[in-house]
Design a protein around this motif. Structure first.
Motif, PDB file in Angstrom:
ATOM      1  N   PHE A  56     -27.267   0.914  -5.138  1.00 44.05           N
ATOM      2  CA  PHE A  56     -26.159   0.098  -5.613  1.00 44.05           C
ATOM      3  C   PHE A  56     -24.941   0.322  -4.743  1.00 44.05           C
ATOM      4  O   PHE A  56     -24.637   1.450  -4.361  1.00 44.05           O
TER       5      PHE A  56
ATOM      6  N   TYR B 117     -20.784  -0.255  -4.613  1.00 41.71           N
ATOM      7  CA  TYR B 117     -19.588  -0.515  -5.383  1.00 41.71           C
ATOM      8  C   TYR B 117     -18.390  -0.457  -4.448  1.00 41.71           C
ATOM      9  O   TYR B 117     -18.410   0.217  -3.421  1.00 41.71           O
TER      10      TYR B 117
ATOM     11  N   LYS C 204     -16.798  13.138  -5.624  1.00 44.24           N
ATOM     12  CA  LYS C 204     -17.672  12.032  -5.989  1.00 44.24           C
ATOM     13  C   LYS C 204     -17.472  11.613  -7.443  1.00 44.24           C
ATOM     14  O   LYS C 204     -17.042  12.404  -8.279  1.00 44.24           O
ATOM     15  N   VAL C 205     -17.834  10.392  -7.731  1.00 41.34           N
ATOM     16  CA  VAL C 205     -17.949   9.939  -9.114  1.00 41.34           C
ATOM     17  C   VAL C 205     -19.213  10.585  -9.694  1.00 41.34           C
ATOM     18  O   VAL C 205     -20.294  10.495  -9.098  1.00 41.34           O
TER      19      VAL C 205
ATOM     20  N   PHE D  43     -23.740   9.003  -7.105  1.00 40.23           N
ATOM     21  CA  PHE D  43     -22.840   8.395  -6.126  1.00 40.23           C
ATOM     22  C   PHE D  43     -22.693   9.269  -4.883  1.00 40.23           C
ATOM     23  O   PHE D  43     -22.752  10.499  -4.961  1.00 40.23           O
ATOM     24  N   GLY D  44     -22.453   8.595  -3.741  1.00 40.30           N
ATOM     25  CA  GLY D  44     -22.002   9.282  -2.548  1.00 40.30           C
ATOM     26  C   GLY D  44     -20.491   9.451  -2.582  1.00 40.30           C
ATOM     27  O   GLY D  44     -19.820   8.979  -3.520  1.00 40.30           O
ATOM     28  N   THR D  45     -19.960  10.093  -1.549  1.00 45.06           N
ATOM     29  CA  THR D  45     -18.513  10.344  -1.512  1.00 45.06           C
ATOM     30  C   THR D  45     -17.724   9.131  -1.028  1.00 45.06           C
ATOM     31  O   THR D  45     -16.509   9.111  -1.138  1.00 45.06           O
TER      32      THR D  45
ATOM     33  N   THR E 267     -27.032  -4.809  -5.963  1.00 51.55           N
ATOM     34  CA  THR E 267     -28.193  -3.958  -6.239  1.00 51.55           C
ATOM     35  C   THR E 267     -29.299  -4.331  -5.269  1.00 51.55           C
ATOM     36  O   THR E 267     -29.585  -5.518  -5.063  1.00 51.55           O
TER      37      THR E 267
ATOM     38  N   TYR F  29     -18.232   8.520 -16.879  1.00 51.56           N
ATOM     39  CA  TYR F  29     -18.307   9.183 -15.585  1.00 51.56           C
ATOM     40  C   TYR F  29     -16.957   9.867 -15.367  1.00 51.56           C
ATOM     41  O   TYR F  29     -15.952   9.499 -15.979  1.00 51.56           O
TER      42      TYR F  29
ATOM     43  N   GLY G 153      -6.833   4.207  -7.412  1.00 48.61           N
ATOM     44  CA  GLY G 153      -6.395   4.282  -8.801  1.00 48.61           C
ATOM     45  C   GLY G 153      -7.161   3.393  -9.762  1.00 48.61           C
ATOM     46  O   GLY G 153      -6.758   3.242 -10.919  1.00 48.61           O
ATOM     47  N   LYS G 154      -8.266   2.819  -9.286  1.00 49.23           N
ATOM     48  CA  LYS G 154      -9.045   1.917 -10.145  1.00 49.23           C
ATOM     49  C   LYS G 154     -10.480   2.427 -10.295  1.00 49.23           C
ATOM     50  O   LYS G 154     -10.924   3.304  -9.555  1.00 49.23           O
ATOM     51  N   GLY G 155     -11.202   1.830 -11.234  1.00 48.06           N
ATOM     52  CA  GLY G 155     -12.605   2.143 -11.379  1.00 48.06           C
ATOM     53  C   GLY G 155     -13.449   1.393 -10.364  1.00 48.06           C
ATOM     54  O   GLY G 155     -13.017   0.377  -9.811  1.00 48.06           O
ATOM     55  N   PRO G 156     -14.658   1.878 -10.104  1.00 43.70           N
ATOM     56  CA  PRO G 156     -15.547   1.174  -9.172  1.00 43.70           C
ATOM     57  C   PRO G 156     -15.868  -0.230  -9.665  1.00 43.70           C
ATOM     58  O   PRO G 156     -15.987  -0.471 -10.870  1.00 43.70           O
TER      59      PRO G 156
ATOM     60  N   VAL H 232     -27.147  11.648  -1.790  1.00 40.15           N
ATOM     61  CA  VAL H 232     -26.629  10.416  -1.208  1.00 40.15           C
ATOM     62  C   VAL H 232     -25.529  10.805  -0.234  1.00 40.15           C
ATOM     63  O   VAL H 232     -24.566  11.475  -0.624  1.00 40.15           O
TER      64      VAL H 232
ATOM     65  N   LEU I 160     -18.517   2.639  -2.157  1.00 38.92           N
ATOM     66  CA  LEU I 160     -19.381   3.672  -2.719  1.00 38.92           C
ATOM     67  C   LEU I 160     -20.815   3.193  -2.774  1.00 38.92           C
ATOM     68  O   LEU I 160     -21.090   2.057  -3.163  1.00 38.92           O
TER      69      LEU I 160
ATOM     70  N   LEU J  25     -22.783  -1.878 -13.515  1.00 32.72           N
ATOM     71  CA  LEU J  25     -21.901  -1.307 -14.521  1.00 32.72           C
ATOM     72  C   LEU J  25     -20.502  -1.867 -14.334  1.00 32.72           C
ATOM     73  O   LEU J  25     -20.048  -2.069 -13.212  1.00 32.72           O
TER      74      LEU J  25
ATOM     75  N   PHE K 195     -18.652  -3.324  -9.155  1.00 33.61           N
ATOM     76  CA  PHE K 195     -20.008  -3.574  -8.680  1.00 33.61           C
ATOM     77  C   PHE K 195     -20.052  -4.651  -7.608  1.00 33.61           C
ATOM     78  O   PHE K 195     -19.368  -5.685  -7.714  1.00 33.61           O
TER      79      PHE K 195
ATOM     80  N   SER L 102     -30.379  -2.941 -13.670  1.00 35.53           N
ATOM     81  CA  SER L 102     -29.658  -3.612 -12.588  1.00 35.53           C
ATOM     82  C   SER L 102     -28.613  -2.737 -11.914  1.00 35.53           C
ATOM     83  O   SER L 102     -28.187  -3.050 -10.806  1.00 35.53           O
TER      84      SER L 102
ATOM     85  N   PHE M 137     -16.766  -0.895 -14.903  1.00 32.26           N
ATOM     86  CA  PHE M 137     -15.950   0.284 -15.132  1.00 32.26           C
ATOM     87  C   PHE M 137     -14.549  -0.100 -15.594  1.00 32.26           C
ATOM     88  O   PHE M 137     -13.997  -1.119 -15.158  1.00 32.26           O
ATOM     89  N   GLY M 138     -13.987   0.741 -16.446  1.00 31.18           N
ATOM     90  CA  GLY M 138     -12.579   0.617 -16.777  1.00 31.18           C
ATOM     91  C   GLY M 138     -11.722   1.205 -15.665  1.00 31.18           C
ATOM     92  O   GLY M 138     -12.240   1.716 -14.667  1.00 31.18           O
ATOM     93  N   GLU M 139     -10.405   1.143 -15.857  1.00 23.79           N
ATOM     94  CA  GLU M 139      -9.492   1.630 -14.828  1.00 23.79           C
ATOM     95  C   GLU M 139      -9.318   3.145 -14.876  1.00 23.79           C
ATOM     96  O   GLU M 139      -8.689   3.711 -13.994  1.00 23.79           O
TER      97      GLU M 139
ATOM     98  N   LEU N 134     -26.365   7.116 -12.447  1.00 25.68           N
ATOM     99  CA  LEU N 134     -26.235   6.758 -11.051  1.00 25.68           C
ATOM    100  C   LEU N 134     -25.706   7.970 -10.312  1.00 25.68           C
ATOM    101  O   LEU N 134     -24.805   8.654 -10.800  1.00 25.68           O
TER     102      LEU N 134
ATOM    103  N   PHE O 286     -13.874   7.804 -16.276  1.00 25.11           N
ATOM    104  CA  PHE O 286     -14.154   6.379 -16.302  1.00 25.11           C
ATOM    105  C   PHE O 286     -15.168   6.066 -17.396  1.00 25.11           C
ATOM    106  O   PHE O 286     -16.229   6.703 -17.469  1.00 25.11           O
TER     107      PHE O 286
ATOM    108  N   GLN P  59     -14.217   0.544  -4.576  1.00 31.02           N
ATOM    109  CA  GLN P  59     -13.208   1.183  -5.414  1.00 31.02           C
ATOM    110  C   GLN P  59     -11.854   1.077  -4.745  1.00 31.02           C
ATOM    111  O   GLN P  59     -11.666   1.574  -3.623  1.00 31.02           O
TER     112      GLN P  59
END
Lengths: 109, 114
Positions: free
Chosen positions: A34, A36, B42-43, A99-101, A49, B35, A41-44, A4, A87, B103, A46, B100, B105-107, A97, B91, A38
């Motif tokens: 998908f 996302y 990347k993740v 992911f790309g950068t 899709t 993750y 400092g946080k998670g991705p 990706v 992302l 997901l 959504f 789907s 994700f948490g912080e 999944l 994460f 980000q």
């Protein structure tokens, strides 16, 4: 090998200046693509899709499209609060999944 | 709005020490994931968990890693003997279904190995 690639790496826009982010992929047996968002400092988080070529999804100022080789995330009249890293990820018939950068978007007032 | 919570937010440990990262997924979700994201990279997928067992794991998820869902709410990632290269943001994520890709994700838990 599944890959990706996202471009550009970084994008600076003036508020209201529309643009597109690209995600090109190589994967056998695509289950879905998908998007996302980000924040630092946080998670991705959504967004969308897309399952098959020709499909489009929209949410507020964002619109995602899919072809057989790439996806675009179009941002119409962006606002500063749209600043984030976007992302792209692909899934096959497995759980993971890939992911790309990401593209780091900055929108200036 | 329900969310995935992770603790600790930041942990500093010495190389060779054991670390446990904890997660509380969204309560009606069935699929659970870890993750990680090394700074600037990347993740990356580590492991997925469904029906009280690992359903898939990556090459990164070697014998030093384990996951557990000890009760109905917590989901943990254990690293038995940490290495410098384990330093990353970890994460936890949960989802209602597999297809789907939605997901939650948490912080994240930032792990620093010295």
């Amino acid at each position: 090998e599944d890959q990706v690639t996202q471009s550009p790496e970084a994008l600076r826009l003036q508020e209201g200046e529309s643009s597109s982010l690209n995600c090109s992929y190589t994967v056998s047996g695509l289950r879905g693509l998908f998007w996302y968002r980000q924040d630092p400092g946080k998670g991705p988080e959504f967004l969308f899709t897309l399952y098959s070529a020709g499909e489009e999804k929209e949410k507020e100022r964002l619109k995602a499209t899919l072809t057989k080789k790439e996806s675009f995330l179009h941002i119409t009249a962006p606002k500063p609060e749209d600043s984030a890293t976007y992302l792209c990820a692909v899934g096959r018939n497995t759980d993971k999944l890939i992911f790309g950068t990401g593209t780091r978007l900055q929108v200036f007032p | 709005e329900p969310e995935v919570t992770q603790t600790p937010s930041h942990q500093v440990t010495q190389m060779g020490q054991e670390v446990i990262l904890r997660c509380v997924p969204i309560s009606n979700h069935l699929y659970f994931y870890w993750y990680r994201q090394i700074l600037g990279q990347k993740v990356e997928f580590l492991v997925s968990f469904y029906n009280n067992e690992i359903s898939e794991k990556s090459e990164i998820f070697d014998d030093q890693f384990s996951v557990e869902r000890p009760d109905g709410s917590n989901f943990t990632l254990k690293i038995r003997s940490t290495k410098l290269e384990d330093s990353a943001m970890y994460f936890c994520a949960s989802g209602r279904d597999r297809r789907s890709g939605e997901l939650f994700f948490g912080e994240g838990s930032r792990l620093t190995v010295l």
